[in-house]
Motif scaffolding. Structure first.
Motif, PDB file in Angstrom:
ATOM      1  N   ARG A  18       1.533  -0.367  21.783  1.00  0.00           N
ATOM      2  CA  ARG A  18       0.125  -0.204  22.150  1.00  0.00           C
ATOM      3  C   ARG A  18      -0.396  -1.416  22.896  1.00  0.00           C
ATOM      4  N   ASP A  21       0.841  -1.249  26.521  1.00  0.00           N
ATOM      5  CA  ASP A  21       0.134  -0.225  27.296  1.00  0.00           C
ATOM      6  C   ASP A  21      -1.270  -0.689  27.678  1.00  0.00           C
ATOM      7  N   GLN A  22      -1.994  -1.249  26.714  1.00  0.00           N
ATOM      8  CA  GLN A  22      -3.370  -1.673  26.996  1.00  0.00           C
ATOM      9  C   GLN A  22      -3.409  -2.847  27.966  1.00  0.00           C
ATOM     10  N   ARG A  24      -1.080  -3.688  30.195  1.00  0.00           N
ATOM     11  CA  ARG A  24      -0.624  -3.271  31.513  1.00  0.00           C
ATOM     12  C   ARG A  24      -1.690  -2.452  32.250  1.00  0.00           C
TER      13      ARG A  24
END
Length: 330
Positions: A18, A21-22, A24
């Motif tokens: 997570r 993802d956040q 990036r």
């Protein structure tokens, strides 16, 4: 410009996906070239396989290092700084308590010419006792040490290449980054952000760890406790001399009497305890000198994606006649 994000990881299997993802998602919308430098600090869960997968998935922007064992966060940050190649470097934790959305604000302040951009967290949501103890500690420690430590200002910060090079030029084995960040100086700006809750996993900072970290901060940047020991010894010697004069005077005036046992025991116990504290303090400084003279490396890398950290400065390298083993790359 090129931006490097250094992320120390220790048992972050539950949250690392997570976080990536956040982070990036934020970086992809910025007009900046970037690289993510993950440092696995000897995790015992599935953190390392996750990092391998991320490096495989994002070959051009993701690198990782894995230590042979747990060397501590200070060593992980040092390894990440050595491996980072960006014009600016951001240090942040993988548990999402350092909000990735603040990276854009850090870059904006960096573009204004600041070499250090510090994100200082508020203590909203902390227990009152912990907040009070923290404020008391920072107030006390700043009266002792030679640099200023700011309550709430931790590792979450942006450093210019000039600031990173200055940090890497400091070869000491016992590293206290909060103090080192303050010691190097340069143009610094601070902004506040609301404290975020940890999204998964457990905190690595237990009460004992916090106490040890506080002691490191107290003695890493000064020798004033040793000076205080001298003043305490002189004060006690003066009080003992005055007490001896009083006892002699009382004996001359009224003769020798038996009472005084409790006072004697209390004095002996108090002085004995103070001596043990002073010996422990001196031993702590001697122990640090001992570790510095060993000149051991701060960490050992067992695996990387081929991007091993830059070697330590020449004055911090191993003694002549020794060779460093090359880490295994994937």
């Amino acid at each position: 410009m090129k931006l490097s994000i250094v992320v120390p990881c220790y048992n972050e299997e539950a949250v690392i996906g997570r976080f990536d993802d956040q982070l990036r998602a934020v970086l992809d919308r910025l007009a900046v070239e970037y690289e993510l430098c993950y440092v696995d600090d000897g995790s015992r869960d599935g953190t390392l396989p996750r990092l391998r997968a991320l490096a495989q998935q994002h070959r051009s922007t993701t690198r990782y290092l894995s230590f042979s064992r747990n060397f501590g966060k200070e060593a992980a940050m040092l390894a990440g700084l050595r491996a980072a190649t960006g014009d600016a470097v951001i240090l942040m934790d993988a548990d999402l308590q350092h909000p990735p959305g603040l990276v854009e604000k850090m870059l904006d302040l960096y573009q204004l010419g600041h070499d250090q951009v510090i994100a200082r967290r508020s203590r909203d949501g902390d227990r009152r006792l912990r907040t009070a103890l923290s404020r008391l500690y920072y107030r006390a420690v700043n009266t002792w040490i030679d640099v200023e430590l700011v309550d709430g200002a931790g590792d979450f910060r942006l450093l210019s290449r000039k600031a990173v090079d200055a940090l890497l030029a400091l070869p000491e084995y016992n590293r206290f980054s909060k103090g080192l960040f303050s010691w190097i100086g340069f143009d610094t700006v601070t902004f506040d952000y609301r404290n975020a809750a940890r999204e998964a996993g457990e905190t690595k900072w237990r009460f004992g760890s916090l106490v040890n970290y506080g002691i490191d901060g107290m003695i890493s940047f000064n020798c004033r406790p040793l000076r205080a020991a001298i003043y305490a010894g002189l004060s006690l010697a003066t009080l003992a001399a005055l007490y001896a004069c009083w006892v002699i005077g009382a004996a001359v005036a009224g003769g020798v009497t038996a009472p005084g046992y409790v006072t004697l025991v209390a004095i002996i116990a108090g002085l004995g305890g103070l001596q043990m504290v002073m010996l422990g303090l001196i031993g702590e400084y001697i122990g640090r000198i001992y570790y510095e003279t060993k000149r051991r490396p701060h960490f050992l890398v067992k695996e990387s994606d081929g991007a091993a950290p830059a070697p330590a400065p020449a004055h911090a390298s191993a003694p002549p006649g020794t060779a460093a083993a090359a880490p295994r790359s994937r």
